[in-house]
Write a protein that holds these residues in place. Structure first.
Motif, short mmCIF file in Angstrom:
data_model
loop_
_atom_site.label_atom_id
_atom_site.label_comp_id
_atom_site.label_asym_id
_atom_site.label_seq_id
_atom_site.Cartn_x
_atom_site.Cartn_y
_atom_site.Cartn_z
N LEU A 1 0.83 -1.21 0.00
CA LEU A 1 0.00 0.00 0.00
C LEU A 1 0.86 1.26 0.00
N ASP A 2 1.97 1.22 0.70
CA ASP A 2 2.89 2.36 0.73
C ASP A 2 3.43 2.66 -0.67
N ALA A 3 3.85 1.61 -1.35
CA ALA A 3 4.39 1.78 -2.71
C ALA A 3 3.30 2.28 -3.66
N LEU A 4 2.09 1.76 -3.50
CA LEU A 4 0.99 2.19 -4.37
C LEU A 4 0.56 3.62 -4.10
N ALA A 5 0.57 4.02 -2.83
CA ALA A 5 0.21 5.41 -2.49
C ALA A 5 1.24 6.37 -3.07
N ALA A 6 2.51 6.01 -2.99
CA ALA A 6 3.58 6.85 -3.55
C ALA A 6 3.45 6.92 -5.07
N ALA A 7 3.13 5.78 -5.69
CA ALA A 7 2.98 5.75 -7.14
C ALA A 7 1.81 6.62 -7.58
N LYS A 8 0.71 6.56 -6.84
CA LYS A 8 -0.46 7.37 -7.19
C LYS A 8 -0.12 8.85 -7.07
N GLU A 9 0.59 9.19 -6.03
CA GLU A 9 0.97 10.60 -5.81
C GLU A 9 1.86 11.13 -6.94
N GLY B 1 -10.97 -5.25 -1.51
CA GLY B 1 -11.17 -3.89 -1.99
C GLY B 1 -10.06 -2.89 -1.72
N LEU B 2 -8.85 -3.36 -1.39
CA LEU B 2 -7.74 -2.44 -1.11
C LEU B 2 -7.00 -2.00 -2.36
N VAL B 3 -6.98 -2.85 -3.38
CA VAL B 3 -6.28 -2.54 -4.63
C VAL B 3 -7.14 -2.98 -5.80
N SER B 4 -6.82 -2.45 -6.97
CA SER B 4 -7.46 -2.94 -8.19
C SER B 4 -6.36 -3.38 -9.15
N LEU B 5 -6.62 -4.48 -9.82
CA LEU B 5 -5.70 -5.04 -10.81
C LEU B 5 -6.37 -4.94 -12.17
N ARG B 6 -5.60 -4.51 -13.16
CA ARG B 6 -6.14 -4.47 -14.52
C ARG B 6 -5.01 -4.67 -15.50
N LYS B 7 -5.36 -5.21 -16.65
CA LYS B 7 -4.36 -5.41 -17.70
C LYS B 7 -3.95 -4.06 -18.24
N ARG B 8 -2.66 -3.93 -18.53
CA ARG B 8 -2.14 -2.66 -19.08
C ARG B 8 -2.74 -2.35 -20.43
N ARG C 1 -0.26 -9.60 -20.94
CA ARG C 1 -0.30 -10.23 -19.63
C ARG C 1 0.13 -9.27 -18.51
N THR C 2 0.73 -8.16 -18.87
CA THR C 2 1.22 -7.23 -17.88
C THR C 2 0.06 -6.57 -17.15
N MET C 3 0.10 -6.65 -15.82
CA MET C 3 -0.95 -6.07 -15.00
C MET C 3 -0.47 -4.75 -14.41
N GLU C 4 -1.43 -3.90 -14.16
CA GLU C 4 -1.19 -2.63 -13.49
C GLU C 4 -1.96 -2.68 -12.17
N VAL C 5 -1.36 -2.17 -11.13
CA VAL C 5 -1.98 -2.21 -9.80
C VAL C 5 -2.20 -0.78 -9.33
N GLN C 6 -3.38 -0.54 -8.76
CA GLN C 6 -3.68 0.77 -8.21
C GLN C 6 -4.30 0.61 -6.84
N ILE C 7 -4.04 1.58 -5.98
CA ILE C 7 -4.66 1.60 -4.67
C ILE C 7 -6.08 2.15 -4.84
N THR C 8 -7.02 1.57 -4.11
CA THR C 8 -8.41 2.03 -4.17
C THR C 8 -8.64 3.07 -3.07
N ALA C 9 -9.82 3.69 -3.08
CA ALA C 9 -10.17 4.64 -2.03
C ALA C 9 -10.15 3.95 -0.67
N LYS C 10 -10.67 2.73 -0.60
CA LYS C 10 -10.63 1.97 0.65
C LYS C 10 -9.19 1.67 1.05
N GLY C 11 -8.36 1.33 0.08
CA GLY C 11 -6.94 1.08 0.35
C GLY C 11 -6.25 2.31 0.90
N GLU C 12 -6.59 3.48 0.36
CA GLU C 12 -6.01 4.73 0.86
C GLU C 12 -6.43 5.00 2.30
#
Length: 158
Positions: free
Chosen positions: A53-61, A93-100, A105-116
């Protein structure tokens, strides 16, 4: 007449010294993990998941998209372990995974509002590990990081 302590291979390190280092590193890791996991239990996550979650929050920022491979590198875990954690985290519900892109096959990960929300509260709650690590001076912490990274690289290279 004393028997000399045999060394471990060509390294010149005694078995006693090797064992002592191994035990101290293992006990320190387990102790810090236990402290953090206890503090994080009310939020339904563990220390590894907080790292994600720390890495995802930094990535989102920073506006940067993150892949499971990048997360594995960041939290120093194997790719398959991180993917398993991400699937579980997505399930609550902490993260969302989606194909790039379609067909890739490469997935992208994002933090959700609940994850934040969980991340913000969990960071506030994890104080004991910081106090423990804070018993080292800034210089000692930097030395420790360098030494542990060197050991980690030697493990990867072996």
């Amino acid at each position: 007449m004393s028997v000399p302590e045999p060394s471990s291979g060509e390294s010149g390190i005694s078995r006693e010294e090797q064992w002592r280092i191994h035990q101290l590193v293992a006990r320190s890791r387990k102790g810090l993990q236990t402290v953090m996991d206890q503090e994080l239990r009310p939020f339904g996550i563990n220390a590894w998941e907080l790292g994600i979650l720390d890495a995802l929050a930094a990535a989102k920022e920073s506006g940067h998209a993150v892949t499971p491979t990048e997360l594995a590198s960041r939290v120093v875990r194997r790719h398959n372990s991180v993917v398993s954690m991400l699937v579980a985290m997505e399930g609550v519900g902490l993260v969302s995974l989606r194909k790039r892109s379609p067909g890739r096959r490469t997935m992208e990960v994002q933090i959700t509002a609940k994850g934040e929300e969980v991340y913000a509260e969990a960071v506030k709650a994890t104080t004991r590990a910081g106090h423990i690590i804070g018993t080292l001076s800034q210089n000692q912490r930097q030395q420790l990081i360098v030494l542990l990274e060197k050991l980690d690289q030697a493990i990867v290279d072996s």
